[in-house]
Design a protein around this motif. Structure first.
Motif, short mmCIF file in Angstrom:
data_model
loop_
_atom_site.label_atom_id
_atom_site.label_comp_id
_atom_site.label_asym_id
_atom_site.label_seq_id
_atom_site.Cartn_x
_atom_site.Cartn_y
_atom_site.Cartn_z
N MET A 1 -6.78 1.94 16.03
CA MET A 1 -6.66 3.33 15.56
C MET A 1 -5.40 3.98 16.10
SD MET A 1 -10.49 4.93 15.92
CE MET A 1 -9.94 6.46 15.18
N LEU A 3 -4.12 7.08 17.81
CA LEU A 3 -4.73 8.15 18.59
C LEU A 3 -3.67 9.03 19.24
CD1 LEU A 3 -7.49 6.03 20.34
CD2 LEU A 3 -7.81 7.56 18.38
N HIS A 24 -5.47 0.06 20.68
CA HIS A 24 -5.17 1.25 19.89
C HIS A 24 -3.69 1.61 20.00
CE1 HIS A 24 -9.43 2.03 19.23
NE2 HIS A 24 -9.63 1.81 20.53
N GLU A 66 -5.39 9.31 13.63
CA GLU A 66 -6.76 9.22 13.13
C GLU A 66 -7.78 9.86 14.07
OE1 GLU A 66 -7.28 5.04 11.21
OE2 GLU A 66 -5.75 4.88 12.79
N GLY A 67 -7.36 10.18 15.28
CA GLY A 67 -8.27 10.79 16.23
C GLY A 67 -7.50 11.54 17.29
N ILE A 69 -7.62 13.18 21.06
CA ILE A 69 -8.36 13.16 22.32
C ILE A 69 -7.74 14.17 23.28
CG2 ILE A 69 -8.99 11.76 24.32
CD1 ILE A 69 -9.03 9.34 22.45
N SER A 87 -7.54 19.86 14.92
CA SER A 87 -8.28 18.70 14.43
C SER A 87 -9.13 19.07 13.21
CB SER A 87 -9.17 18.12 15.53
OG SER A 87 -10.20 19.02 15.89
N ILE A 92 -9.46 15.43 11.27
CA ILE A 92 -9.63 14.23 12.10
C ILE A 92 -10.60 14.54 13.24
CG2 ILE A 92 -7.35 13.29 11.55
CD1 ILE A 92 -6.41 14.27 14.32
N PRO A 93 -11.24 13.50 13.80
CA PRO A 93 -12.19 13.74 14.91
C PRO A 93 -11.49 14.29 16.15
CG PRO A 93 -12.48 11.54 13.98
CD PRO A 93 -11.21 12.08 13.42
N TYR A 94 -12.18 15.18 16.85
CA TYR A 94 -11.72 15.72 18.13
C TYR A 94 -12.71 15.29 19.21
CZ TYR A 94 -11.21 19.21 21.89
OH TYR A 94 -11.05 19.84 23.11
N VAL A 250 -15.12 6.66 21.56
CA VAL A 250 -13.86 6.47 20.82
C VAL A 250 -13.98 5.28 19.88
CG1 VAL A 250 -11.41 5.95 21.00
CG2 VAL A 250 -12.47 7.52 22.64
N LEU A 253 -15.45 5.70 16.49
CA LEU A 253 -14.69 6.39 15.45
C LEU A 253 -14.14 5.44 14.40
CD1 LEU A 253 -12.58 8.88 17.63
CD2 LEU A 253 -14.69 9.35 16.35
#
Length: 254
Positions: A1, A3, A24, A66-67, A69, A87, A92-94, A250, A253
Motif C-alpha cells: 500500500m 501510505l 509498504h 491509499e491510507g 496514518i 482523509s 482514504i482511511p485515517y 493497517v 486496509l
C-alpha cells in the motif's frame, strides 16, 4: 500500500520504518527540518514543513496515497483534526496511532490537570520555583497564567536558535532556559532539579517514549510534586495496546 505517515516523533518514525519493512511504500511528513533529517537518516522518504489543507490533499493525490496514518504527538490537536478532515475529503482511511499511556502510580505527590489553567493554579499553590517540561509550543500561554509572573519559572526546550529567541522574547533569562533534547534519564532529571532547587514540575502525559515515567519517578524520589497535564480528549483517538496491534489494523486496509 501507498501510505502517508505524519511522523514527527520517535515512535512515529519507528512505525514508518516497520511499515516499510512489511513491504509498504511509505511517505513520511514531519513539521521540522530536523525531524526530517532524523527520518532520512533512518532511510525514510521524507518531506517537512507545515501543511495547509490544499497542500495536504495535493500530496496525497500526487502520490496515490491509499491510507493516512497520524503518528504525531498526543497533544498536536490541530494536525489531528486537519488530517482527519483531509482523509474524509479525499476518501482514504485515517488511522491514528496513539502511543500507550503510562501506568499511573498512586502518590499524593502526583497531581493530574485537565488543562493549562488548572495545572497553573495547582503549581502556584505547590511552590515558588516551577519547572516546565512541556516544550516551547505553549510557553507563552504558560507564562501568562495568573500567578506565574510572581513565580520563578524554568523551561526545558529544544536547543534551537528560534526557540531560544522565543524564550528571550517572553522575558526568560538565560538561567531560566534549559536548552537540551530529551528524553532524559531519571538521574539527569534529579541532578538538574536538585541544582535548581525546583519546588514543582509540570509535564505532559507523553507516554514512556516521551520520558514521562522518568520525570514522575524523579519527582517521587526527590519528594517534589509533579503535575501531569492530561491528554486532549478526542472522539477519534483509539489507543492500541501495542504497535503490533496497530500494524494489524493497517494490514486490514488492504
Amino acid at each position: 500500500m501507498n501510505l502517508f505517515v505524519l511522523a514527527g516523533t520517535e515512535d512515529g518514525r519507528h512505525l514508518a520504518g516497520e511499515l516499510e519493512l512489511r513491504g509498504h511504500q511509505v511517505w513520511v511528513s514531519t513539521l521540522t527540518e530536523y525531524g526530517a533529517q532524523i527520518a532520512e537518516a533512518q532511510g525514510l522518504q521524507t518531506r517537512y514543513g507545515a501543511l495547509n489543507q490544499a497542500e495536504f490533499i495535493a500530496l496525497i493525490q500526487q502520490n496515490s496515497i491509499e491510507g493516512l496514518i497520524d503518528a504525531t504527538h498526543p497533544y498536536a490537536e490541530k494536525i489531528h483534526e486537519l488530517a482527519r478532515h483531509v482523509s474524509e475529503e479525499v476518501g482514504i482511511p485515517y488511522l491514528r496511532w496513539e502511543r500507550p499511556k503510562i501506568v499511573q502510580e498512586t502518590s499524593p505527590l502526583i497531581h493530574w490537570a485537565a488543562d493549562l489553567a488548572e495545572a497553573g493554579a495547582l503549581a502556584c499553590r505547590l511552590g515558588q520555583r516551577i519547572f516546565l517540561t512541556t516544550g516551547s509550543k505553549n510557553l507563552k500561554d504558560w507564562l501568562e497564567l495568573p500567578g506565574f509572573k510572581e513565580r520563578e519559572i524554568f523551561a526545558r526546550v529544544l536547543p534551537r536558535s528560534e526557540v531560544l529567541v522565543q524564550c528571550e522574547a517572553l522575558g526568560l533569562k538565560p538561567y531560566q532556559i534549559i536548552a537540551a533534547q530529551g528524553p532524559f534519564s531519571q538521574r539527569f532529571n534529579e541532578a538538574l532539579w536538585e541544582q535548581l532547587k525546583i519546588d514543582v514540575v509540570i509535564t505532559k502525559e507523553s507516554g514512556q517514549v516521551g520520558g514521562t515515567d522518568e520525570k514522575i519517578k524523579s519527582c517521587l524520589n526527590l519528594g517534589i510534586p509533579v503535575i501531569v497535564l492530561e491528554r486532549p480528549r478526542t472522539e477519534y483517538s483509539e489507543p492500541m495496546e501495542s504497535m503490533e496491534d496497530f500494524m494489524k489494523r493497517v494490514e486490514e486496509l488492504k
